[in-house]
Design a protein around this motif. Sequence first.
Motif, mmCIF file in Angstrom:
data_model
loop_
_atom_site.group_PDB
_atom_site.id
_atom_site.type_symbol
_atom_site.label_atom_id
_atom_site.label_comp_id
_atom_site.label_asym_id
_atom_site.label_seq_id
_atom_site.Cartn_x
_atom_site.Cartn_y
_atom_site.Cartn_z
ATOM 1 N N GLY A 1 0.843 -1.052 0.005
ATOM 2 C CA GLY A 1 -0.037 -0.073 0.098
ATOM 3 C C GLY A 1 0.768 1.159 -0.096
ATOM 4 N N ARG A 2 0.207 2.375 -0.092
ATOM 5 C CA ARG A 2 0.879 3.494 -0.152
ATOM 6 C C ARG A 2 1.505 4.245 0.924
ATOM 7 N NH1 ARG A 2 -3.640 7.701 -2.523
ATOM 8 N NH2 ARG A 2 -2.294 9.332 -1.296
ATOM 9 N N HIS A 3 1.334 3.149 2.113
ATOM 10 C CA HIS A 3 2.123 3.516 3.450
ATOM 11 C C HIS A 3 3.431 2.761 3.623
ATOM 12 C CE1 HIS A 3 0.395 -0.306 4.137
ATOM 13 N NE2 HIS A 3 0.345 -0.155 5.313
ATOM 14 N N VAL A 4 3.819 2.024 2.692
ATOM 15 C CA VAL A 4 4.949 1.330 2.663
ATOM 16 C C VAL A 4 6.093 2.258 2.323
ATOM 17 C CG1 VAL A 4 6.363 -0.382 1.578
ATOM 18 C CG2 VAL A 4 3.879 -0.918 2.259
ATOM 19 N N PHE A 5 7.367 1.955 2.958
ATOM 20 C CA PHE A 5 8.426 2.874 3.148
ATOM 21 C C PHE A 5 9.025 2.888 1.760
ATOM 22 C CE2 PHE A 5 12.535 0.568 4.036
ATOM 23 C CZ PHE A 5 11.845 -0.559 3.604
ATOM 24 N N MET A 6 9.909 4.157 1.476
ATOM 25 C CA MET A 6 10.373 4.374 0.124
ATOM 26 C C MET A 6 11.577 3.281 -0.029
ATOM 27 S SD MET A 6 10.494 8.450 0.094
ATOM 28 C CE MET A 6 11.126 8.849 -1.288
ATOM 29 N N GLY A 7 12.417 3.316 1.416
ATOM 30 C CA GLY A 7 13.476 2.334 1.163
ATOM 31 C C GLY A 7 14.445 2.747 2.587
#
Length: 684
Positions: free
Chosen positions: A486-492
Amino acid sequence: MSAIQFHAVNGFIRDDKEMNQSIRYATASETGLDGPDQVLATDVDTTCEANGKVRIKLDKNECNSSIPVSIPGAFTKTANLYPDHIALVSCPGVDGKRTMYTYREYEQTVRTVAKAFLELGLERHHSVCLLGFNSPEWFIADLAAIYAGGLATGIYTTNSPEACQYCAEHSKANIIVVEDRKQLEKILQIKKNLPNLKAIIQYSGIPTEKDVLSWKDLLEIGKKVSDSKLLSVLKTIGANECCTLVYTSGTIGKPKAVMLSHDNLLYDARLLFIKLQIQEKSETLVSYLPLSHIAAQICDIIGNVLAATTVYFADKNALRGSLVETLLVAQPTAMLAVPRVWEKIYEKMQEKARSNGAIKTWIAKWAKAQGLYYYTNKMNGVDYKNWSYVFAKWLVFDKIKAALGLQKCRIFVTAAAPLNIDIKKYFLSLDIPIIEAYGMSECSGGHTVGNHKEYRTYGVGIPLPGVYTKLDNIDENGEGEVCMGGRHVFMGYLNAPEKTEEAKDKNGWLHSGDLGKIDSNGILSITGRIKELIITSGGENVAPLNIENAILSELPALSNAMLIGDKRKYLTVLVTLKSNMDSETGEPLDTLNPDVLKWAKSIGSDAKTVTDVISSRDPLIYEEIDKAIKRANAYAISNAQKVQKFEILPHDFSIPTGELGPTLKLRRNIVINMYADLIEKMYQ
């Protein structure tokens, strides 16, 4: 005072196609070509670069179709909507008075500090490190760093100078904001090792060190800088770039820096508030959990920006017993706590109950029975408040809540670690239904949360509306690794591509490392952690969490149980007895908790301290612990999962003594190293 509403879609999925159906990406044409609410051009979903951007996936789910905004954009909107609403209320100063900020004053101060940061040399995508206890200044500096195009980066107050250096050097800190002289001294020790550092600010008290600015100095600098300098930076900001770094606790190896975008944070906060039915301009919270942790940032800072909450600040002794004083003043409508906080409240209430006379004790016992009966029926589908429950609420429950400052509180949440089910049931019997939330820094905080309307004493709830969940590598017992999308998963992870690939796969799934099961109601239960799995020398895989909880449930006198047995022939356990705590340092004392003293006396023991118990190997106490372990063993699914031996540790677990991390999570490797000799003794 409208509720934040979206259509809720809950549940679990089994494959990537289901998560990626009807996917499209947010574009600049939807959000505008000028910052800060723009979406910056990119064709990647993951980045480890401080100046990187990621695509924002939208789909037909109503929650996922919301157009991205930035934190400055969201905050400006809230400040314009509710300019005179109280946003922040400080803890009492030396004069006993609290400082209040309206939303107009709050947002304007953020802009002033952002201008000061720019004047002091804050560069785009470099960090502002924050080291101190919760305060309005912490909030303001955090948001100002984001407004100025930097990376807001919290550092745990318990960190050593070396750990502070790692975070500041790794994030290329241009500015470090500290609370007081104690925290300042850590930075002064390492200052020469930080080539990017340009300014240090102390926000509490007047710094005496040369070249260290006070909070007042910072505000004066910002007031002299033109608005155009800040506006030119805001125009370059995008909702899909990093604005916050959250450093993991680093119990194994160096801490990883979780990169979170504006959209990550606002999206997760919005979903949590939908699920918890948070009302704009109507909620009051108390800020006391570490702000360097994602849970406090989402609830206290981002939630404040998004929903116009009023936040009261506790003093720095909140976790040592003063929290109730702030609760009584603030009268919060929602409360987030870690299990240790609920346990401390429970212990204080038990201590108070012991001083009650026979009549009060009987009334309390009767009332708790009514509360438990009502909620048991509710969990079985019968939501009917009979006269006994209503009378018990008026006679007992409301008075207890008033004494705790929780009479206006309707949302009670526990997170970060499992809460003992017996303590959960105790609060439930007092009309305080505590729901569990589950998530991690890498998913911006929350991913699942319980439901007050459909209350359950087990599990960590169901997924938030608009997120995706699956179990990976499911075994014959229906247990698998919890994965999130989902959109809440971190960038890295900043500058760590290999670690990022381990955590976030090519399809965007975040692999939590947690083992979980899903029941017929769609409720997720966390059953263990893959990296904490014990593999015995016989090849048996053992998840320690369930066994540890079973032992603690059998004997309330124990505060902690830690399973041992990796590469060993059989399982053993280290346990701690509940003891008193030093209210100043937070260190465990040798003296036994009043409840434990009462229990010890009931079984014929004269022990008053942990030392008394261990030095004499008190046969009565050791025998009762042995019996409790044997009762817990009755639930084991195989002989290999039964505990054979135990030892009592010389003191309770705590942050100052090293067994617990800053978020009160057990540091298993540390404990194993600390008590290596005692562990070997159990295997001789």
